[in-house]
Design an enzyme around this catalytic site. Structure first.
Site, PDB file in Angstrom:
ATOM      1  N   ASP A 621       0.839  -1.179   0.000  1.00 62.16           N
ATOM      2  CA  ASP A 621       0.000   0.000   0.000  1.00 62.16           C
ATOM      3  C   ASP A 621       0.887   1.247   0.000  1.00 62.16           C
ATOM      4  OD1 ASP A 621      -2.796   1.073   0.400  1.00 62.16           O
ATOM      5  OD2 ASP A 621      -1.804   1.966   2.135  1.00 62.16           O
ATOM      6  N   GLU A 651       1.590   0.250  -4.886  1.00 55.60           N
ATOM      7  CA  GLU A 651       1.126   1.556  -5.337  1.00 55.60           C
ATOM      8  C   GLU A 651       2.317   2.506  -5.354  1.00 55.60           C
ATOM      9  OE1 GLU A 651      -3.408   2.146  -3.893  1.00 55.60           O
ATOM     10  OE2 GLU A 651      -1.942   2.156  -2.287  1.00 55.60           O
TER      11      GLU A 651
END
Length: 1024
Positions: A621, A651
């Site tokens: 994340d 990400e």
């Protein structure tokens, strides 16, 4: 979570009257000034900063002024007037209000107070105005001038970078500086100087040494303060005390004092010895545990033991400190506590978060392997013991994987998978064990996808997180209301804090399984055993397991009830802003993986999951908040721990305090080239879907994407042109070619360009060095599902059959692109969240998955008000339209189409090319340039040249994507004379109807393709 949705608007001109030039000098206030008279219906807000730079700060106010600030942090009321107290600003107020609500910030958004502030209006403000006063780092709003300090020691504006070197941004090089220390706290300041100190150390000014400038680029211009080597040698022994640095004028008068951000010093002094320590629990050959915790600034640490999950502590044992590493340890007398007892640490430490006082924190182990319910106590777990393993765990086979580009991902929330599945035993619904029920609807569905070509189940957060009550959550009763009613979301909202659902992006312990997915959250052994049973159950189906990990923030910090790291080494594990407060760019307290021991925690945690839980892959994340060097170190360490290659992706967004490599070289898209680590591909997402991730209002409708009507089938609000279609088509080609930086094709203007030369909102579209470095997706847990977005963008009259075709086109581009395809759970069955843009806490109701294929969950009420309410007027008529709700046949048809695409991808390695060179040598686009047939992509991949490609099975494959609402024909002369035929999967698709999708005539290389379809042709390797 989707980081872009967290960004606030910035920039713009700041409001407030300009100060006469005579009152300001380089942003510093000049003393000896008298304030102007205060006008009626104005509030004068005074602000004092020790540095005298209040003029660079302003009041951001959204409620109370006649003209509130228009947006964060634009339109601030600037403190450009000055008096003896400091800066001030007069703000005309709406006297019909009762108070002004505000934040005091600098131009970068750093807040003087971390929480919203307010000042109640005086009864006579309309006639006489009102004054309030504020101090740097103090959240109190004073009604009379408070005593001015020389600096708030709850703030930390200076940085301690190594044992001998400090840096103080903005500090003058003249005058003199000293570092003060007090073993038990109590430092302060007065006109007489720094008070409460046990001693001080002289500091010399100069430029920051080059190595430190390189390590801390955001501090490169700061004034360096250095101490003698002899003084630096004594710092380790003083590390548990309070420190402050003070600046004096030439006459020895105190000018300013501040606390220090100490992570650099702690890394320099203690981390080298602590780097090799096994923190948390470890066991000797006899199974006797040793407990270790890194706490270099602690006064004392003791081990508190509990005989079970609920009883009071029965044993306390003092722990021993290693002076070199700052690690405290205790070895148990025998193995009798193992898999039975629970424990916490009692840490006595000076904390800036507690006003620089000594606190006694009872805290769980940041390296916890397991816990009791709601994370109150760590569990003495031995992960190697048979009691924590399901039968057959140690030697069960792992599914084979030859290359990262063979991966096909399926993103799935553990509770979504089974919470509403009546074919799962009631005790297993929403739990880890649902993945062991091999005959359930959900497992049958996954098995069918695996047989087609799915390889990995990406599990949303399954580590210990904060947002679900593990001791007893509830499922709300939802009214049977209209498809466009707000009643359903109101019922979810009413129990939102106590229900059983959350995505889980709010970590408490990184290396312990989440308890709400276990059948008994209060038994530390159960969650470990059942998590492993889940992994084993998926492995038995030939599916590898990916964990979604969130090391970029924690749910709590400072002295909060669920804070862990900050209660052990205060202010070390978190990224700090210019004033020493914790940054919140992630939405929560940002961790600082640039600090050595946070990086170690992250690496050790991932290594544990890979080694001890047989997790096969990890999704990070907001990976862009992590240094690229740390990700590479982690990659090597985890592969070593697991004894096999572990695929990593994340990400790689670029924003926040670390954006554009401000503090270190980030793991962001532009930097990931050659890393072998995958990055989510927003290029293919936005070009296929249309618009951007976080659109609102009319943009949701007007910005059509490549598959849902741009130019070829405009909706009532779209004004997009043919060039928009061709531009998006070029971006789709970038995705189909693996988003490789150096792959080239002829763009819509007729120019040969590399993918890096194709524009994506001002960025280079191509960024990858190999296909394995791109994660291709058109739908994920963040933002609307593709079905819901298409409901906005397709013309209202679009038939359900065509809506399914559009959905399938998105899946086809996704799955047949070079790189790693990523599917959101339910994407293949037209999943809807009733148009919710952000369903992280929207309960089971809006997140429902139905593997019985009876419903896709469209039209179950207006979604949660939150980020959606402004768009309710757009949603309501769509949700109420029964023609937009698919029947079971449509859902099953979409499922079959996705499985066919997976099967085609698995059938030939030409859809899974290994290297950039492979793609450049073999993949070609036809129908390019300004004269191309718009909306039609023709792609060929060569299996024979420059040599026979391993696993290709065919001489060549040719793929056509037609996004137009009408059938198309095209002649491709360079593909003439071939022996191309429809792929066998398509020939058998839809009861043989797939044969109608398209055709090929060898003479002239003529292709035909049905409307809104994807067709794959193959040339058999034996064909002459």
């Amino acid at each position: 979570m989707g980081a872009l949705a967290l960004l606030a608007a910035c920039g713009g001109s700041d409001g407030g009257a300009s100060a006469p030039a005579s009152k300001l000098l380089g942003g510093k206030m000049v003393s000896g000034l008298v304030a102007a008279p205060l006008a009626p219906a104005n509030i004068r807000m005074h602000f004092h900063r020790a540095a005298g730079d209040a003029g660079q700060w302003g009041v951001y106010s959204w409620d109370g002024p006649v003209n509130p600030s228009p947006g964060w942090i634009s339109g601030r009321f600037m403190m450009t007037q000055s008096d003896e107290f400091g800066g001030y600003v007069d703000i005309p107020v709406n006297t019909a209000k009762s108070a002004i609500w505000f934040l005091v910030t600098d131009g970068s958004g750093n807040k003087n107070c971390g929480s919203d502030q307010s000042a109640n209006f005086a009864p006579d403000i309309a006639a006489n105005g009102q004054e309030v006063w504020m101090l740097e780092g103090d959240c109190t709003v004073y009604s009379a001038p408070p005593t001015i300090s020389y600096g708030n020691l709850n703030n930390a504006s200076a940085h301690w970078l190594s044992a001998a070197t400090l840096a103080w941004p903005g500090a003058a090089a003249d005058g003199s500086y000293r570092l003060y220390y007090a073993a038990n706290g109590g430092l302060g300041s007065s006109a007489a100087g720094v008070t409460g100190a046990d001693g001080s150390i002289a500091l010399n000014t100069g430029a920051l040494p080059a190595p430190l400038q390189q390590k801390y680029p955001h501090l490169a211009g700061a004034t360096a303060l250095t101490m003698a080597d002899a003084d630096a040698a004594g710092i380790a022994a003083k590390a548990s005390g309070q420190f402050a640095v003070a600046r004096f004028d030439a006459n020895g008068k105190l000018l300013q004092v501040t606390s220090l951000q100490m992570s650099g010093m702690l890394d320099s002094v203690f981390a080298p010895a602590a780097a090799s320590a096994t923190l948390g629990l470890s066991y000797d050959r006899d199974g006797v545990p040793t407990f270790r915790v890194w706490a270099p600034t602690a006064k004392s640490v003791s081990l508190q033991l509990y005989p079970d999950a609920n009883s009071a502590s029965t044993l306390t044992r003092a722990m021993n400190r290693d002076a070199a590493s700052g690690v405290w340890s205790y070895t148990a007398p025998d193995a009798s506590w193992v898999n039975r007892y629970y424990y916490t640490y009692k840490v006595q430490v000076l904390s800036r978060w507690a006003g620089n006082t000594l606190v006694d924190n009872s805290v769980t182990d940041p390296y916890s392997f397991s816990l009791n319910a709601n994370s109150q106590r760590s569990f003495v777990a031995n992960l190697d013991s048979a009691a924590l393993k399901p039968d057959g765990w140690d030697h069960h086979p792992l599914p084979r994987l030859d290359s990262p580009t063979d991966i096909a991902l399926y993103e799935l929330h553990i509770r979504d998978f089974s919470a509403g599945d009546a074919t799962v035993p009631a005790a297993h619904r929403g739990k880890y064990l649902a993945f062991t029920d091999q005959d359930s609807n959900g497992m049958r569905h996954l098995r069918l996808m695996q047989q087609s070509g799915l390889t990995h189940i990406h599990l949303l957060p399954s580590f210990d997180y904060a947002s679900v009550n593990e001791a007893g959550c509830s499922t709300p009763a939802i009214p049977n209301a209209a498809a466009d009613s707000s009643a359903q979301q109101a019922a979810v909202e009413a129990t939102r804090g106590g229900d059983c659902f959350n995505w889980g992006y709010d970590p408490v312990h990184y290396t312990a399984p989440e308890g709400s997915y276990a059948t008994d959250a209060n038994d530390g052994a159960v969650r470990v055993r059942e998590f492993r049973a889940m992994v084993q159950g998926l492995h038995k189906q030939g599916l590898r397991v990916t964990m979604d990990v969130v090391y970029n923030h924690t749910s709590a910090s400072q002295q909060g009830p669920l804070s862990v790291l900050d209660k052990i080494v205060p202010a070390y594990y978190y990224r700090l802003n210019a004033g020493g407060g914790i940054t919140n760019d992630s939405c929560c307290a940002d961790t600082a993986s640039e600090n050595a021991m946070m990086a170690k925690l992250m690496i050790d945690s991932v290594s544990t999951w890979a080694r001890d839980y047989k997790v096969d892959s990890f999704r990070f994340d907001i990976m862009g908040f992590t240094p690229l060097a740390v990700m590479k170190q982690l990659q090597s360490a985890v592969n070593s721990a697991a004894g096999r290659d572990i695929y990593l992706y994340g990400e790689a967004w670029n924003f926040g305090a670390v954006g554009n490599d401000a503090r270190f070289v980030q793991a962001r898209q532009a930097n990931m080239y050659g890393s072998g680590i995958g990055s989510f591909n927003d290029r293919i997402r936005d070009s296929v879907r249309g618009g951007g991730c976080c659109d609102s209002g009319s943009s949701l409708i007007s910005q059509q994407g490549f598959i849902n009507g741009v130019y070829t089938d405009p909706n009532a609000q779209s004004t997009q042109s043919k060039d928009d279609l061709l531009r998006l088509g070029d971006l789709v080609k970038v995705g189909l070619s693996g988003t490789l930086r150096d792959y080239s094709f002829v763009d819509r203007t007729g120019t040969l360009r590399s993918n890096a030369q194709i524009d994506y909102f001002g960025q280079q579209a191509g960024f990858a060095a190999s296909p394995a470095e791109t994660i291709n997706y058109v739908e994920a847990h963040d933002n609307q599902t593709l079905y819901d977005l298409n409901a906005y963008k397709l013309p209202l009259a679009t038939s359900m059959a065509d809506r399914v075709k559009v959905q399938n086109l998105g899946a086809a581009i996704n799955i047949l692109s070079q790189g790693v395809p990523f599917l959101h759970a339910g994407q293949e069955i037209l999943r809807s969240k009733s148009m919710d843009r952000d369903s992280y806490d929207a309960g089971d109701w809006f997140n429902k998955l139905d593997y019985s294929y009876q419903s896709n969950n469209f039209g179950v009420g207006l979604p949660m008000a939150g980020v959606n309410q402004d768009n309710w007027p757009l949603m309501s008529p769509l949700l109420a339209n029964p023609l937009l709700k698919p029947d079971s046949a449509a859902i099953v048809g979409a499922r079959n189409a996705v499985n066919d695409l997976l099967a085609i991808r698995r059938d030939s390695s030409l859809f899974r090319l290994r290297t950039a060179q492979d793609v450049s040598e073999r993949l070609r686009f036809h129908n390019t340039g300004p004269q191309q047939v718009p909306g039609l992509i023709v792609m060929s991949i060569d299996g024979q040249h420059p040599s026979r490609y391993d696993g290709a099975r065919y001489k060549a494959v040719v793929v056509l994507f037609n996004v137009d609402k009408v059938a198309r024909t095209i002649a491709v002369p360079e593909l003439a004379g071939r022996k191309l035929a429809l792929h066998k999967v398509l020939l058998n698709a839809d009861g043989g109807k797939g044969a109608r999708l398209g055709g090929y005539v060898s003479a002239g290389g003529k292709f035909s393709i049905a409307a809104r379809s994807t067709v794959v042709f193959v040339e058999e390797a034996s064909a002459n």
